[in-house]
Design a protein around this motif. Structure first.
Motif, PDB file in Angstrom:
ATOM      1  N   TYR A 188       4.913   4.018   2.534  1.00 30.20           N
ATOM      2  CA  TYR A 188       4.645   2.585   2.013  1.00 30.20           C
ATOM      3  C   TYR A 188       4.914   1.108   2.580  1.00 30.20           C
ATOM      4  O   TYR A 188       5.818   1.438   3.228  1.00 30.20           O
ATOM      5  N   GLN A 208       0.913  -1.327  -0.026  1.00 32.53           N
ATOM      6  CA  GLN A 208      -0.100   0.197   0.106  1.00 32.53           C
ATOM      7  C   GLN A 208       0.748   1.310  -0.046  1.00 32.53           C
ATOM      8  O   GLN A 208       1.930   1.272   0.818  1.00 32.53           O
ATOM      9  N   LEU A 209       0.676   2.330  -1.054  1.00 32.38           N
ATOM     10  CA  LEU A 209       1.187   3.445  -0.802  1.00 32.38           C
ATOM     11  C   LEU A 209       0.248   4.724  -0.692  1.00 32.38           C
ATOM     12  O   LEU A 209      -0.721   4.607  -1.365  1.00 32.38           O
TER      13      LEU A 209
END
Length: 186
Positions: free
Chosen positions: A88, A76-77
């Protein structure tokens, strides 16, 4: 009461009450329902975000010759324009920050973010009037973002949102498009 910054969800096959997803605990083994300001302050003694804005997910699978034959990973960023960084990682393993100190590239108000199927990350760097391009590299257990270059310098005014489009040909990057919303040219 702090709002959720990150939570997990499962597809609800029953579609009760017009909900297609239902919230699930993020880390039940640690009694954490969701990642919010209160949890990060109490458990990590630090704030994760000042102003989370854009979000992108990179998912990939590794194939093996023996069991387990496949392993999937997710990164996930999230952009944080107030602190000029990208947070992230895989919330089940670790989180990292992509900052000027880490990358040598100073972001100013990073807003939109997009990632392609190969792990190339595009960030709308509104304050510097450009799109920063980086690559997710390394093993799944220790991914890092490495700077590749920029797009749109001298052309863009204030890019704020991005979308990546493989145009239906995921294995052919020659026809890929990056859509950029340039708020300054509105």
């Amino acid at each position: 009461n702090s709002g959720h910054l990150l939570y997990s969800g499962q597809r609800d096959e029953d579609f009760e009450d017009n909900n297609t997803f239902r919230e699930t605990e993020l880390a039940p083994e640690y009694n954490i329902a969701g990642l919010n300001e209160e949890i990060s302050q109490k458990r990590l003694d630090r704030a994760l975000f000042s102003m989370p804005h854009g979000s992108a997910l990179f998912a990939y699978a590794e194939a093996f010759d023996s069991a387990p034959f496949f392993k999937s990973s997710y990164v996930q960023l999230v952009t944080d324009p107030a602190w000029n960084r990208i947070v992230y990682g895989d919330y089940q393993k670790s989180l990292k920050a992509y900052t000027a100190a880490e990358s040598g590239v100073a972001l100013r108000r990073p807003y939109g973010i997009a990632v392609d199927a190969r792990g190339v990350v595009f960030v709308a760097d509104a304050g510097n009037a450009r799109v920063v391009v980086s690559q997710l590299t390394g093993p799944a257990s220790d991914l890092s973002l490495h700077y590749l270059g920029t797009l749109g310098e001298g052309v863009l005014s204030q890019p704020t949102e991005l979308a990546w489009d493989d145009r239906g040909t995921i294995d052919d990057s020659a026809d890929d498009l990056l859509w950029v919303i340039d708020h300054g040219k509105n």
